[in-house]
Design a protein around this motif. Structure first.
Motif, short mmCIF file in Angstrom:
data_model
loop_
_atom_site.label_atom_id
_atom_site.label_comp_id
_atom_site.label_asym_id
_atom_site.label_seq_id
_atom_site.Cartn_x
_atom_site.Cartn_y
_atom_site.Cartn_z
N SER A 197 0.52 -1.21 0.10
CA SER A 197 0.03 -0.03 -0.02
C SER A 197 0.87 1.07 -0.05
O SER A 197 1.77 1.16 0.88
CB SER A 197 -0.94 -0.03 1.11
N CYS A 198 0.62 2.18 -0.77
CA CYS A 198 1.21 3.43 -0.81
C CYS A 198 0.14 4.54 -1.24
O CYS A 198 -0.73 4.39 -2.06
CB CYS A 198 2.42 3.26 -1.81
N LYS A 199 0.44 5.64 -0.81
CA LYS A 199 -0.40 6.93 -1.01
C LYS A 199 0.13 7.40 -2.32
O LYS A 199 1.33 7.84 -2.42
CB LYS A 199 -0.34 7.89 0.13
N LEU B 290 -5.18 -3.99 -15.15
CA LEU B 290 -5.26 -2.92 -15.66
C LEU B 290 -6.56 -2.15 -15.57
O LEU B 290 -6.58 -0.78 -15.55
CB LEU B 290 -4.73 -3.07 -16.96
N THR B 291 -7.57 -2.84 -15.70
CA THR B 291 -8.91 -2.27 -15.83
C THR B 291 -9.36 -1.58 -14.48
O THR B 291 -10.14 -0.96 -14.26
CB THR B 291 -9.99 -3.23 -16.19
N GLN B 292 -8.57 -2.27 -13.28
CA GLN B 292 -9.00 -1.88 -12.07
C GLN B 292 -8.16 -0.65 -11.49
O GLN B 292 -8.52 -0.12 -10.42
CB GLN B 292 -8.70 -2.75 -10.86
N VAL B 293 -7.19 -0.03 -12.41
CA VAL B 293 -6.12 0.98 -12.10
C VAL B 293 -6.85 2.33 -11.94
O VAL B 293 -7.82 2.42 -12.86
CB VAL B 293 -4.88 0.92 -12.97
N ASN B 294 -6.70 3.12 -11.19
CA ASN B 294 -7.35 4.37 -11.06
C ASN B 294 -6.31 5.44 -10.42
O ASN B 294 -6.73 6.79 -10.65
CB ASN B 294 -8.76 4.55 -10.44
N GLY B 295 -5.22 5.16 -10.26
CA GLY B 295 -3.92 6.03 -9.89
C GLY B 295 -2.71 5.60 -10.29
O GLY B 295 -2.58 4.44 -10.74
N ASN C 11 -7.18 2.99 -5.98
CA ASN C 11 -7.41 3.75 -4.64
C ASN C 11 -5.75 3.87 -4.24
O ASN C 11 -4.96 4.35 -4.91
CB ASN C 11 -8.46 3.04 -3.90
N LYS C 12 -5.51 3.25 -2.98
CA LYS C 12 -4.25 3.33 -2.34
C LYS C 12 -3.50 2.09 -2.39
O LYS C 12 -2.65 1.94 -1.63
CB LYS C 12 -4.49 4.00 -0.88
N ILE C 13 -4.19 1.14 -3.01
CA ILE C 13 -3.63 -0.28 -3.15
C ILE C 13 -2.59 -0.46 -4.26
O ILE C 13 -3.16 -0.25 -5.42
CB ILE C 13 -4.56 -1.53 -2.98
N LEU C 14 -1.35 -0.67 -4.12
CA LEU C 14 -0.61 -1.01 -5.35
C LEU C 14 -0.87 -2.10 -5.99
O LEU C 14 -1.01 -3.23 -5.38
CB LEU C 14 1.00 -0.97 -4.86
N LEU C 15 -1.26 -2.05 -7.28
CA LEU C 15 -1.54 -3.29 -8.20
C LEU C 15 -0.45 -3.76 -8.86
O LEU C 15 -0.25 -4.92 -9.21
CB LEU C 15 -2.78 -2.82 -8.93
N LEU C 16 0.31 -2.79 -9.75
CA LEU C 16 1.39 -3.26 -10.82
C LEU C 16 2.36 -2.15 -10.67
O LEU C 16 2.18 -0.86 -10.28
CB LEU C 16 0.71 -3.01 -11.97
N ARG C 17 3.52 -2.47 -10.72
CA ARG C 17 4.56 -1.87 -10.59
C ARG C 17 5.74 -2.10 -11.79
O ARG C 17 6.05 -3.34 -12.04
CB ARG C 17 5.63 -2.00 -9.31
#
Length: 140
Positions: free
Chosen positions: A17-19, A112-117, A130-136
């Motif tokens: 998790s990261c802001k 990818l479709t869930q990414v918003n930030g 939101n604030k949950i890291l999905l992909l790096r």
């Protein structure tokens, strides 16, 4: 074994998790995002490829912004709406090759479709829901 590693990568990224902070200089960040080829990373910073190749993402300006790349078996493309404080990917289209372990590719494209930030930091591009890291990703 390869499948287990991929699931561990995705699980580790989901749990991190990261802001995200609004981008101070959007034009500069947009230029960084568009001028690099990005390679999917695991939580330890090592590139993880499916089927022996790196999963990649590159942003283009063909008919609006698009993300294109290799998802493990197939090449993919997705429309992208990049704003100073958020990013959205449309449902990805892809070539139609059949390969073993298609679940990994499908999981990546679904994320990818869930990414918003997003956040750009040095040579990394982080994609969040939101604030949950999905992909790096890291620059190539």
């Amino acid at each position: 074994m390869k499948k287990s590693i991929i699931y561990i990568v995705f699980a580790g990224l989901f749990m991190a998790s990261c802001k995200t902070a609004p981008v101070a200089d959007f034009n500069k960040v947009k230029q960084i995002i568009q001028s690099n080829t990005w390679i999917l990373q695991d939580e330890g910073g090592n590139a993880k490829g499916f089927n022996g190749q790196d999963v990649t993402m590159k942003f283009t300006q063909d008919n609006g912004m698009q993300a294109v790349g290799f998802a493990g078996c197939n090449n993919y493309f997705s429309s992208v709406d990049l704003q100073p404080a958020n990013i959205k990917f449309s449902q990805a289209g892809s070539t139609m090759m059949a390969c073993p372990d298609m679940e990994n590719e499908q999981a990546f494209l679904e994320l990818l479709t869930q990414v918003n930030g997003y956040e750009v930091s040095g040579t990394e591009l982080r994609l969040f829901q939101n604030k949950i890291l999905l992909l790096r990703f890291k620059t190539k």
